[in-house]
Design an enzyme around this catalytic site. Structure first.
Site, PDB file in Angstrom:
ATOM      1  CE  LYS A 276      40.834  50.164  48.788  1.00 25.63           C
ATOM      2  NZ  LYS A 276      39.796  49.183  48.517  1.00 25.63           N
TER       3      LYS A 276
ATOM      4  CE  LYS B 290      44.226  48.193  47.900  1.00 24.10           C
ATOM      5  NZ  LYS B 290      42.877  47.844  47.720  1.00 24.10           N
TER       6      LYS B 290
HETATM    7  C1  PBG Z   1      38.022  46.549  46.621  1.00 23.95           C
HETATM    8  C2  PBG Z   1      39.490  46.511  46.450  1.00 23.95           C
HETATM    9  C3  PBG Z   1      40.310  47.206  45.556  1.00 23.95           C
HETATM   10  C4  PBG Z   1      41.605  46.703  45.746  1.00 23.95           C
HETATM   11  C5  PBG Z   1      41.540  45.779  46.764  1.00 23.95           C
HETATM   12  N1  PBG Z   1      40.238  45.672  47.196  1.00 23.95           N
HETATM   13  C6  PBG Z   1      39.974  48.189  44.510  1.00 23.95           C
HETATM   14  C7  PBG Z   1      39.555  49.545  44.841  1.00 23.95           C
HETATM   15  O1  PBG Z   1      39.430  49.945  46.000  1.00 23.95           O
HETATM   16  O2  PBG Z   1      39.259  50.241  43.878  1.00 23.95           O
HETATM   17  C8  PBG Z   1      42.831  47.107  44.975  1.00 23.95           C
HETATM   18  C9  PBG Z   1      43.878  46.049  44.863  1.00 23.95           C
HETATM   19  C10 PBG Z   1      44.910  46.292  43.833  1.00 23.95           C
HETATM   20  O3  PBG Z   1      44.950  47.329  43.132  1.00 23.95           O
HETATM   21  O4  PBG Z   1      45.746  45.403  43.655  1.00 23.95           O
HETATM   22  N2  PBG Z   1      37.493  47.718  47.092  1.00 23.95           N
END
Ligand code: PBG
Length: 333
Positions: free
Chosen positions: A203, A256
């Site tokens: 991520k 992601k």
């Molecule tokens: C929680 C999380 C996030 C997203 C998914 N789970 C936000 C982040 O890490 O700031 C992002 C999902 C999206 O942008 O569609 N940590």
């Protein structure tokens, strides 16, 4: 130009255009297909009743109270989308994110309500503290740092409470070290050995989460997420993250965002041959919506081309706000 000369000069044994002549021919040789089975629809569940509030930066995406979330799941199912991932919007936040593991909080309530109404729908849950902490960080903050091990303890509590409510998959998105192993261990200890873990393994610290933080009210009050989310410049490091999560017991690994990391998706799939998910994130969705609303792109085509490219790169599962629209478009084609 002399037409007959050109013609005789070309002695082509292979004419790649032969297979592109008709739609039936193109369909015959098509390498990548989308089916709604691989889509997961994200839902933002809030407190209250009868709440269906559109997220300004994400047309077609709503904050939904539990009753409305159930309706959304039923209409998604009618569109052919049978998997959802839940995010929670609690009314109250604190510095340790304790509503994340409250059995009466929106996500836990939604799991039970959805399972009652549509037992065959697969429910994944996002496991993180950022929606639950008053400072908006993904973990416990000690001396201005996100403290890894205390954060993991809280994340484990959240994962266990989702499993106890009936989630099929828990999906830790916090990027703390060691959380997958700790969650697996805690789930097994409590008899939830059938609950799967989809790890947000690679991520990245991305600008494309902007609209999500609107939707989930999870903008950090200070600092950013660079101390735990990955540097967009790295891909060998993503292999180490994925390897580690698999070793700790992840059933599915995720990359992601999706479109800006297609190379990472391809590398992960090729190297690990593991069920691989890709998250087509809020900013990626919002960009397409914004351009479409201005009449600058053909939205259905851009949507399907984007999702096809994610699939082609190697994703087995695509988490996307377009799940329902894409499923309907596929059914019509
Ligand atoms: C929680 C999380 C996030 C997203 C998914 N789970 C936000 C982040 O890490 O700031 C992002 C999902 C999206 O942008 O569609 N940590």
């Amino acid at each position: 130009m002399n037409h007959s000369l050109t013609h005789t000069a070309l002695k082509l044994t292979r004419r790649l255009r032969r297979l592109r002549r008709t739609e039936t021919m193109r369909a015959l040789v098509r390498e990548t297909r989308l089916t709604p089975d691989l889509f997961v629809l994200p839902l933002f569940v809030c407190e209250g009743e009868g709440v269906r509030r559109e997220v300004a930066s994400m047309p077609g995406v709503f904050n939904l109270s539990v009753d409305e979330a159930v309706k959304e799941v039923e209409t998604a199912k009618a569109d052919g989308v049978k998997s959802v991932i839940l995010f929670g919007l609690p009314d109250r936040k604190d510095d340790i994110g304790s509503l994340a593991y409250d059995p009466g909080a929106p996500v836990q309530s939604a799991i039970r309500a959805i399972k009652r109404a549509a037992p065959d729908v697969l429910i994944a849950t996002d496991v993180c503290l950022c929606e639950y902490t008053d400072h908006g960080h993904c973990g416990i903050v000690i001396d201005n740092e996100i403290a890894n091990d205390p954060s993991v303890e809280q994340i484990v509590r959240a994962a266990v409470s989702h499993a106890a409510a009936g989630a099929d998959i828990v999906a830790p998105s916090d990027m703390m070290d060691g959380r997958v192993g700790a969650i697996r261990h805690a789930l097994d200890e409590r008899g939830f050995e059938q609950t799967a873990i989809m790890a947000y393994a690679a991520k990245y610290c991305s600008a494309f989460y902007g609209p999500f933080r609107d939707a989930a009210a999870s903008v950090p009050r200070f600092g950013d997420r660079r101390s735990h989310q990955m540097d967009p410049a790295n891909s060998a490091e993503a292999m180490r993250e994925v390897e580690q999560d698999i070793a700790e017991g992840a059933d599915i690994v995720m990359v992601k965002p999706a479109v800006t990391y297609l190379d990472v998706i391809a590398r992960v799939k090729e190297r690990f041959q593991f069920p691989t998910a890709a998250y087509h994130v809020s900013g990626e969705y919002a960009m397409l919506k914004a351009a479409a609303r201005n009449g600058w792109i053909d939205e259905p085509r851009a949507m399907l081309e984007t999702l096809t490219s994610i699939r082609r790169a190697g994703a087995d599962i695509i988490i996307t706000y377009y799940a329902r629209e894409a499923a309907r478009a596929i059914a019509q084609s």
